[in-house]
Design an enzyme around this catalytic site. Structure first.
Site, mmCIF file in Angstrom:
data_model
loop_
_atom_site.group_PDB
_atom_site.id
_atom_site.type_symbol
_atom_site.label_atom_id
_atom_site.label_comp_id
_atom_site.label_asym_id
_atom_site.label_seq_id
_atom_site.Cartn_x
_atom_site.Cartn_y
_atom_site.Cartn_z
ATOM 1 N N VAL A 68 1.059 -1.087 0.396
ATOM 2 C CA VAL A 68 0.562 -0.186 0.723
ATOM 3 C C VAL A 68 0.255 1.001 0.082
ATOM 4 O O VAL A 68 1.715 1.182 0.984
ATOM 5 C CB VAL A 68 -0.923 0.113 1.002
ATOM 6 C CG1 VAL A 68 -1.230 1.603 1.474
ATOM 7 C CG2 VAL A 68 -1.834 -1.178 1.038
ATOM 8 N N GLY A 113 3.890 3.808 3.810
ATOM 9 C CA GLY A 113 3.719 3.224 2.755
ATOM 10 C C GLY A 113 3.892 1.775 3.622
ATOM 11 O O GLY A 113 4.474 1.866 4.632
ATOM 12 N N LYS A 114 3.035 0.353 3.468
ATOM 13 C CA LYS A 114 2.933 -0.969 4.129
ATOM 14 C C LYS A 114 3.186 -1.518 2.914
ATOM 15 O O LYS A 114 2.335 -2.143 2.307
ATOM 16 C CB LYS A 114 2.414 -0.504 4.572
ATOM 17 C CG LYS A 114 2.805 -2.186 6.334
ATOM 18 C CD LYS A 114 3.564 -0.797 7.217
ATOM 19 C CE LYS A 114 4.510 -1.615 8.753
ATOM 20 N NZ LYS A 114 5.208 -1.991 9.405
ATOM 21 N N GLY A 115 3.658 -2.933 2.856
ATOM 22 C CA GLY A 115 3.469 -3.840 3.322
ATOM 23 C C GLY A 115 3.189 -5.422 3.669
ATOM 24 O O GLY A 115 3.586 -5.126 4.569
ATOM 25 N N ASP A 154 9.267 -5.341 8.673
ATOM 26 C CA ASP A 154 8.208 -5.175 10.496
ATOM 27 C C ASP A 154 8.188 -6.633 11.022
ATOM 28 O O ASP A 154 9.101 -7.753 10.693
ATOM 29 C CB ASP A 154 7.291 -4.841 9.759
ATOM 30 C CG ASP A 154 5.985 -4.038 10.376
ATOM 31 O OD1 ASP A 154 6.323 -3.435 10.695
ATOM 32 O OD2 ASP A 154 5.114 -5.113 11.076
#
Ligand code: NAD
Length: 461
Positions: A68, A113-115, A154
């Site tokens: 995202v 952002g992040k995955g 993460d």
């Protein structure tokens, strides 16, 4: 009740937006601000990827993942990649939104952002994990890059995984005859091993940053880590900390990268860590435990239960096994949630025993729980401030890659302290300016930068 992290994140945004609008008197300005705030309600882009992975037995298993890209007003999208069986798109959206706020609070030139990949990595062999990681890097490769989107580790991902992903991008670039400078390729991922372009101090940066923020908060609150010196700030509700001569007591939920390092730094700084836990449960050692020895014990046994070490002595009579729920409710001075979201909800907020909560996980407290904690005058230092040390040193890593530099751990920690103190002071001032709680103050501080100033630059560190 199911807590949707993205709904919770939106509630936090609404709360801050309302205050920001109330402080804007001019009607035209108000209208412009409303429009800009509207753009923060949804991500700029969502990548939804399907990952066929060859398993060790030759079969193909299909995994799903997301990246995202929430907002890039202040710089390239930035945020970790999570591997977990419970990953959902809304969770990744929430985490990407919080990254947007966090990078602005930390004053680093990044957006958010992040995955996430839906997988229980404990079920995979190392080779399968590598194939999955390479497949994910390939799937998002068109949309990432040093100046586009910079992923990092993460939950359940680490330096090794970042190295695999960087290498996969290098292979793809060769296949497609795409020329990317090696330093820019390296700067596409942060949290890499030190030998492969990683920064000194990145692994423990989130915990170290958390300690700096906690110390800054205790100083502002006029609380010393010794009973004789406890003197509460008269402008704040009395905290009545229990600590005493032996140090303020702390319970830490989560014993991974962030939780372990946090516990270790707190122990070294003279706090009394009385409880830690992981996904299998925790231990409560009223006399205090040594996190390093406890980690050694956990590695040996595979779990925390039975690891009751005080100093170098491990004694079964000194502590007991507790559940995560019990850990959260212990009567300690400081509670550090360092595992996952939604740990403190309307259901248990009334029973939280700590006087101060340092959020090291992302989103561990729901907005409903925030209301209860605020009413109970429990101070919450929000995730977007307290765990921003990780992304700050990720920024240092990116900067060093792009400028072909290598800083020592001492240099990194000195710069980290400077950034964390600046972020803390900014949030503290915002709290005074808007007369609100620390989370809303942090959001307001960030919104002022994301929406009002929004400038992108590669700053000197
Ligand atoms: P990690 O995978 O290294 O560790 C997670 C820990 O949480 C493990 O000990 C696991 O057993 C434990 N855990 C999982 N479910 C639990 C539960 N229900 N109750 C108690 N413990 C549980 O992950 P991490 O990198 O330490 O991340 C932890 C949190 O910190 C996450 O919210 C992450 O988004 C946040 N965070 C991490 C970084 C970073 O640099 N790694 C930076 C900022 C924020």
């Amino acid at each position: 009740m199911i807590n949707n992290p993205f709904v919770n994140a939106q509630k936090q945004l609404e709360l801050a937006a309302k205050i920001l609008l109330a402080h804007t008197k001019n009607a035209l300005e108000k209208q412009k601000l409303t429009q800009k705030l509207e753009t923060l309600k949804n991500p700029n882009r969502i990548l939804d990827v399907t990952l066929p992975v060859t398993m060790d037995d030759g079969s193909i298993r299909i995994f799903h993942g997301f990246r995202v890209q929430y907002n890039n007003n202040l710089g390239p999208y930035k945020g970790g990649i999570r591997y977990h069986q419970d990953v959902t798109l809304d969770e990744v959206k929430a985490l990407a939104f919080w990254m947007t706020i966090k990078c602005a609070v930390a004053q680093i030139p990044y957006g958010g952002g992040k995955g996430g990949v839906i997988v229980d990595p404990k079920e995979l062999s190392e080779r399968e994990l590598e194939r999955l990681s390479r497949a994910f890097a390939r799937a998002i490769s068109d949309n990432i890059g040093a100046y586009k989107d910079v992923p990092a580790p993460d939950v359940n991902t680490n330096a090794k995984i970042m190295e695999w992903m960087t290498d996969e991008l290098r292979i793809m670039n060769d296949e497609l005859r795409i020329k990317v400078k090696e330093n820019e390729l390296r700067a596409t991922f942060t949290g890499k091993p030190v030998g492969s372009g990683g920064s000194e101090g990145r692994e423990e940066a989130t915990g170290k940053g958390g300690l700096y923020v906690l110390l800054a908060a205790l100083e502002k609150l006029n609380i010393k880590n010794q009973k004789s010196k406890i003197k509460n700030n008269p402008t704040l509700p009395p905290l009545n900390l229990r600590g005493g001569e032996e140090g303020l007591t702390v319970a830490v939920q989560g014993f991974g990268n962030v939780g372990f390092n946090m516990a270790k730094f707190l122990y070294e700084a003279g706090f009394k860590v009385v409880a830690v836990s992981d996904s299998r449960g925790g231990i409560h050692v009223p006399d205090g435990l040594n996190p390093q020895l406890t980690l050694g014990c956990k590695k040996k046994n595979g779990y925390l239960a039975g690891c009751y070490c005080v100093g170098t002595v491990c004694d079964l009579k000194k502590g007991k096994t507790i559940s995560n729920e019990e850990l959260l409710e212990l009567p300690v001075d400081i509670l550090v949630p360092a595992a996952l979201e939604n740990q403190i909800t309307a259901r248990n907020a009334g029973r939280i025993g700590a006087k101060l909560i340092l959020e090291m996980a992302n989103g561990p407290i729901t907005p409903e729980a925030d209301e209860v904690l605020n009413r109970r005058k429990i101070i919450v230092i929000p995730d977007v401030l307290s765990n921003s040390g990780g992304v700050t040193v990720s920024y240092f890593e990116w900067f060093q890659n792009l400028k072909n530099l290598h800083w020592s751990k001492e240099q990194v920690n000195k710069k980290l302290k400077k950034y964390m103190d600046k972020a803390f002071d900014g949030v503290w001032e915002s709290r005074e300016k808007y007369n609100t709680d620390m989370r809303t103050a942090a959001f307001l501080y960030a919104l002022e930068r994301i929406i009002v100033s929004s400038s992108r630059s590669l700053k000197e560190v």
